[in-house]
Design a protein around this motif. Structure first.
Motif, PDB file in Angstrom:
ATOM      1  N   ASN A 187       0.841  -1.198   0.000  1.00 23.47           N
ATOM      2  CA  ASN A 187       0.000   0.000   0.000  1.00 23.47           C
ATOM      3  C   ASN A 187       0.875   1.247   0.000  1.00 23.47           C
ATOM      4  O   ASN A 187       1.883   1.306   0.691  1.00 23.47           O
ATOM      5  N   SER A 188       0.444   2.247  -0.738  1.00 24.43           N
ATOM      6  CA  SER A 188       1.144   3.531  -0.737  1.00 24.43           C
ATOM      7  C   SER A 188       0.755   4.310   0.515  1.00 24.43           C
ATOM      8  O   SER A 188      -0.208   3.973   1.210  1.00 24.43           O
ATOM      9  N   LYS A 189       1.485   5.370   0.766  1.00 21.21           N
ATOM     10  CA  LYS A 189       1.166   6.231   1.900  1.00 21.21           C
ATOM     11  C   LYS A 189      -0.244   6.810   1.743  1.00 21.21           C
ATOM     12  O   LYS A 189      -0.998   6.926   2.705  1.00 21.21           O
ATOM     13  N   PHE A 190      -0.612   7.158   0.505  1.00 23.27           N
ATOM     14  CA  PHE A 190      -1.944   7.693   0.242  1.00 23.27           C
ATOM     15  C   PHE A 190      -3.016   6.653   0.558  1.00 23.27           C
ATOM     16  O   PHE A 190      -4.048   6.972   1.150  1.00 23.27           O
ATOM     17  N   ASP A 191      -2.789   5.395   0.170  1.00 25.35           N
ATOM     18  CA  ASP A 191      -3.738   4.322   0.491  1.00 25.35           C
ATOM     19  C   ASP A 191      -3.929   4.199   2.000  1.00 25.35           C
ATOM     20  O   ASP A 191      -5.047   4.001   2.477  1.00 25.35           O
ATOM     21  N   THR A 192      -2.845   4.321   2.730  1.00 25.04           N
ATOM     22  CA  THR A 192      -2.910   4.234   4.187  1.00 25.04           C
ATOM     23  C   THR A 192      -3.775   5.355   4.746  1.00 25.04           C
ATOM     24  O   THR A 192      -4.617   5.134   5.624  1.00 25.04           O
ATOM     25  N   TYR A 193      -3.601   6.573   4.235  1.00 27.21           N
ATOM     26  CA  TYR A 193      -4.436   7.693   4.674  1.00 27.21           C
ATOM     27  C   TYR A 193      -5.908   7.457   4.346  1.00 27.21           C
ATOM     28  O   TYR A 193      -6.789   7.728   5.147  1.00 27.21           O
ATOM     29  N   LEU A 194      -6.182   6.956   3.158  1.00 23.55           N
ATOM     30  CA  LEU A 194      -7.571   6.691   2.768  1.00 23.55           C
ATOM     31  C   LEU A 194      -8.215   5.665   3.688  1.00 23.55           C
ATOM     32  O   LEU A 194      -9.379   5.796   4.068  1.00 23.55           O
ATOM     33  N   GLN A 195      -7.482   4.651   4.036  1.00 24.97           N
ATOM     34  CA  GLN A 195      -8.022   3.600   4.893  1.00 24.97           C
ATOM     35  C   GLN A 195      -8.231   4.074   6.327  1.00 24.97           C
ATOM     36  O   GLN A 195      -9.056   3.521   7.053  1.00 24.97           O
ATOM     37  N   SER A 196      -7.519   5.106   6.740  1.00 22.18           N
ATOM     38  CA  SER A 196      -7.653   5.600   8.113  1.00 22.18           C
ATOM     39  C   SER A 196      -8.956   6.355   8.337  1.00 22.18           C
ATOM     40  O   SER A 196      -9.359   6.575   9.464  1.00 22.18           O
ATOM     41  N   LYS A 197      -9.619   6.760   7.252  1.00 21.06           N
ATOM     42  CA  LYS A 197     -10.877   7.512   7.303  1.00 21.06           C
ATOM     43  C   LYS A 197     -10.736   8.847   8.026  1.00 21.06           C
ATOM     44  O   LYS A 197     -11.713   9.428   8.481  1.00 21.06           O
ATOM     45  N   SER A 198      -9.517   9.329   8.128  1.00 20.30           N
ATOM     46  CA  SER A 198      -9.268  10.659   8.688  1.00 20.30           C
ATOM     47  C   SER A 198      -9.438  11.689   7.579  1.00 20.30           C
ATOM     48  O   SER A 198      -9.314  11.361   6.407  1.00 20.30           O
ATOM     49  N   PRO A 199      -9.702  12.940   7.952  1.00 18.25           N
ATOM     50  CA  PRO A 199      -9.816  13.971   6.921  1.00 18.25           C
ATOM     51  C   PRO A 199      -8.503  14.109   6.141  1.00 18.25           C
ATOM     52  O   PRO A 199      -7.420  14.014   6.701  1.00 18.25           O
ATOM     53  N   ILE A 200      -8.635  14.348   4.835  1.00 11.01           N
ATOM     54  CA  ILE A 200      -7.473  14.544   3.978  1.00 11.01           C
ATOM     55  C   ILE A 200      -7.679  15.852   3.221  1.00 11.01           C
ATOM     56  O   ILE A 200      -8.731  16.069   2.621  1.00 11.01           O
ATOM     57  N   ILE A 201      -6.691  16.719   3.268  1.00 11.71           N
ATOM     58  CA  ILE A 201      -6.751  17.982   2.541  1.00 11.71           C
ATOM     59  C   ILE A 201      -5.845  17.859   1.320  1.00 11.71           C
ATOM     60  O   ILE A 201      -4.656  17.586   1.435  1.00 11.71           O
ATOM     61  N   LEU A 202      -6.446  18.028   0.150  1.00  7.50           N
ATOM     62  CA  LEU A 202      -5.694  17.957  -1.095  1.00  7.50           C
ATOM     63  C   LEU A 202      -5.632  19.344  -1.713  1.00  7.50           C
ATOM     64  O   LEU A 202      -6.644  20.020  -1.834  1.00  7.50           O
ATOM     65  N   ASP A 203      -4.447  19.738  -2.114  1.00  6.41           N
ATOM     66  CA  ASP A 203      -4.279  21.029  -2.783  1.00  6.41           C
ATOM     67  C   ASP A 203      -3.856  20.748  -4.205  1.00  6.41           C
ATOM     68  O   ASP A 203      -2.745  20.296  -4.460  1.00  6.41           O
ATOM     69  N   GLY A 204      -4.760  21.002  -5.134  1.00  3.63           N
ATOM     70  CA  GLY A 204      -4.479  20.701  -6.526  1.00  3.63           C
ATOM     71  C   GLY A 204      -3.937  21.862  -7.329  1.00  3.63           C
ATOM     72  O   GLY A 204      -3.784  21.763  -8.536  1.00  3.63           O
ATOM     73  N   GLY A 205      -3.638  22.969  -6.700  1.00  7.30           N
ATOM     74  CA  GLY A 205      -3.084  24.095  -7.419  1.00  7.30           C
ATOM     75  C   GLY A 205      -4.104  24.885  -8.222  1.00  7.30           C
ATOM     76  O   GLY A 205      -3.765  25.532  -9.215  1.00  7.30           O
ATOM     77  N   LEU A 206      -5.359  24.852  -7.816  1.00  9.12           N
ATOM     78  CA  LEU A 206      -6.409  25.559  -8.542  1.00  9.12           C
ATOM     79  C   LEU A 206      -6.109  27.049  -8.642  1.00  9.12           C
ATOM     80  O   LEU A 206      -6.216  27.642  -9.720  1.00  9.12           O
TER      81      LEU A 206
END
Length: 50
Positions: free
Chosen positions: A3-22
């Motif tokens: 699993n990638s680090k991102f997969d681990t975060y997704l599985q934790s069900k904790s909030p995730i803030i993504l900055d896509g450079g909008l």
């Protein structure tokens, strides 16, 4: 498969803030992003851009 680090975060069900450079992309297109609520101001006028 490991699993990638991102997969681990997704599985934790904790909030995730993504900055896509909008903001960077909109500024490159000459949008003026002054003020704290720039996205709320632009959304009604340019919904396809956000």
């Amino acid at each position: 498969m490991k699993n990638s680090k991102f997969d681990t975060y997704l599985q934790s069900k904790s909030p995730i803030i993504l900055d896509g450079g909008l903001a960077t992309q909109l500024e490159a297109q000459d949008f003026i992003l002054d003020g704290a609520l720039w996205s709320a101001r632009l959304l009604p006028a340019y919904p396809c851009r956000l």
